[in-house]
Design a protein around this motif. Sequence first.
Motif, PDB file in Angstrom:
ATOM      1  N   VAL A   1      43.458   6.910  17.658  1.00 28.46           N
ATOM      2  CA  VAL A   1      42.788   5.667  18.049  1.00 28.46           C
ATOM      3  C   VAL A   1      43.846   4.740  18.637  1.00 28.46           C
ATOM      4  O   VAL A   1      44.874   4.481  18.005  1.00 28.46           O
ATOM      5  CB  VAL A   1      42.100   4.993  16.849  1.00 28.46           C
ATOM      6  CG1 VAL A   1      41.317   3.760  17.317  1.00 28.46           C
ATOM      7  CG2 VAL A   1      41.177   5.977  16.138  1.00 28.46           C
ATOM      8  N   SER A   2      43.594   4.264  19.858  1.00 26.35           N
ATOM      9  CA  SER A   2      44.556   3.424  20.564  1.00 26.35           C
ATOM     10  C   SER A   2      43.891   2.143  21.047  1.00 26.35           C
ATOM     11  O   SER A   2      42.671   2.081  21.213  1.00 26.35           O
ATOM     12  CB  SER A   2      45.134   4.173  21.781  1.00 26.35           C
ATOM     13  OG  SER A   2      45.709   5.401  21.408  1.00 26.35           O
ATOM     14  N   VAL A   3      44.723   1.132  21.266  1.00 26.13           N
ATOM     15  CA  VAL A   3      44.281  -0.112  21.899  1.00 26.13           C
ATOM     16  C   VAL A   3      44.951  -0.181  23.264  1.00 26.13           C
ATOM     17  O   VAL A   3      46.175  -0.054  23.370  1.00 26.13           O
ATOM     18  CB  VAL A   3      44.653  -1.344  21.058  1.00 26.13           C
ATOM     19  CG1 VAL A   3      44.244  -2.630  21.779  1.00 26.13           C
ATOM     20  CG2 VAL A   3      43.975  -1.276  19.691  1.00 26.13           C
TER      21      VAL A   3
ATOM     22  N   LEU B   1      40.216   3.064  22.363  1.00 26.76           N
ATOM     23  CA  LEU B   1      40.055   4.421  22.865  1.00 26.76           C
ATOM     24  C   LEU B   1      40.189   5.393  21.697  1.00 26.76           C
ATOM     25  O   LEU B   1      41.249   5.502  21.085  1.00 26.76           O
ATOM     26  CB  LEU B   1      41.112   4.723  23.931  1.00 26.76           C
ATOM     27  CG  LEU B   1      41.140   6.147  24.484  1.00 26.76           C
ATOM     28  CD1 LEU B   1      39.786   6.538  25.065  1.00 26.76           C
ATOM     29  CD2 LEU B   1      42.250   6.294  25.521  1.00 26.76           C
ATOM     30  N   PHE B   2      39.090   6.060  21.387  1.00 21.31           N
ATOM     31  CA  PHE B   2      39.072   7.104  20.359  1.00 21.31           C
ATOM     32  C   PHE B   2      39.174   8.458  21.060  1.00 21.31           C
ATOM     33  O   PHE B   2      38.382   8.756  21.957  1.00 21.31           O
ATOM     34  CB  PHE B   2      37.773   7.066  19.553  1.00 21.31           C
ATOM     35  CG  PHE B   2      37.627   5.872  18.662  1.00 21.31           C
ATOM     36  CD1 PHE B   2      37.893   5.966  17.304  1.00 21.31           C
ATOM     37  CD2 PHE B   2      37.209   4.657  19.171  1.00 21.31           C
ATOM     38  CE1 PHE B   2      37.751   4.870  16.474  1.00 21.31           C
ATOM     39  CE2 PHE B   2      37.065   3.544  18.354  1.00 21.31           C
ATOM     40  CZ  PHE B   2      37.340   3.658  17.002  1.00 21.31           C
TER      41      PHE B   2
ATOM     42  N   ALA C   1      54.055   3.839  21.231  1.00 18.93           N
ATOM     43  CA  ALA C   1      54.415   3.267  22.531  1.00 18.93           C
ATOM     44  C   ALA C   1      53.212   3.232  23.466  1.00 18.93           C
ATOM     45  O   ALA C   1      53.125   2.375  24.351  1.00 18.93           O
ATOM     46  CB  ALA C   1      55.549   4.070  23.159  1.00 18.93           C
ATOM     47  N   GLY C   2      52.272   4.145  23.276  1.00 16.39           N
ATOM     48  CA  GLY C   2      51.064   4.185  24.091  1.00 16.39           C
ATOM     49  C   GLY C   2      49.905   3.385  23.523  1.00 16.39           C
ATOM     50  O   GLY C   2      48.793   3.472  24.039  1.00 16.39           O
ATOM     51  N   GLY C   3      50.159   2.618  22.452  1.00 16.05           N
ATOM     52  CA  GLY C   3      49.132   1.756  21.890  1.00 16.05           C
ATOM     53  C   GLY C   3      48.378   2.316  20.714  1.00 16.05           C
ATOM     54  O   GLY C   3      47.392   1.714  20.271  1.00 16.05           O
ATOM     55  N   ALA C   4      48.794   3.455  20.159  1.00 14.70           N
ATOM     56  CA  ALA C   4      48.075   4.057  19.042  1.00 14.70           C
ATOM     57  C   ALA C   4      48.152   3.185  17.797  1.00 14.70           C
ATOM     58  O   ALA C   4      49.204   2.626  17.480  1.00 14.70           O
ATOM     59  CB  ALA C   4      48.628   5.443  18.730  1.00 14.70           C
TER      60      ALA C   4
END
Length: 244
Positions: free
Chosen positions: A114-116, A196-197, A81-84
Amino acid sequence: MHDSSTTDDHSGGSPTSPTAFRFQVPPEFQTVPLGIGEDEDAFGEQLRSFARDYWGERGDLEQLHRLTKAMYAANAETLVAGGAVHNALGIFPVGGSSDGSQPPERVSRATLTVSVRELGNPDPHVTAAGIAESLDQAAGDGNEGETQLVTLPAGPAVVRIAGSRAVWELPDGEQERFFVRIEVWLPFPGEDRLLLFCLSTADVQDLYLHQAVLADIADTVEFGETDGPGEADVAPSVSPFSSY
């Protein structure tokens, strides 16, 4: 540079599709299933396999397997849900000999996510500078952390290191633990998105080790279409859970 065992490829198709990106992680990391693109049954089996790898195959651990599966399923829902797009646990031997004749003195553990993220991006250099300024401002408002602009092979980025303290109320008193979090913020070259790593560890004495690990991963990021298969172009190693 660490030898890599996994290459994640997140591809776009048409000119209007999101830009593909690719990165590699060293073999000390065990991927934690997120269920992206999987049906419920396939995701459940992936989590059961992960729990068995983590705790071992003993029959008397079945309740622990189920608890682990449920915990990571809930965590995966929050992360996605947070973009991972990727989650993994790393187990790194510390000490011992390089040839294996002497076992490691201990192991150091870390979690990689790792997220976008969506973010206005008029230009990667401008965006990276803006991220650094925002993070510095947050530090000035009382949030701990050190921020630095860097240049990676994939473009301008921001590195942030921050610590945190967790406290648990237990029957025999409080228990506290400290964590360190290393982040790499990397804008896409031509889109309103960033990678975002985040590498987090409670083994704060191994900060320099984990900084080097994340730096190696960040150096492998590639944007755009790539040659080769979309999953992994190197055979995965044996699970690190079985080694220590």
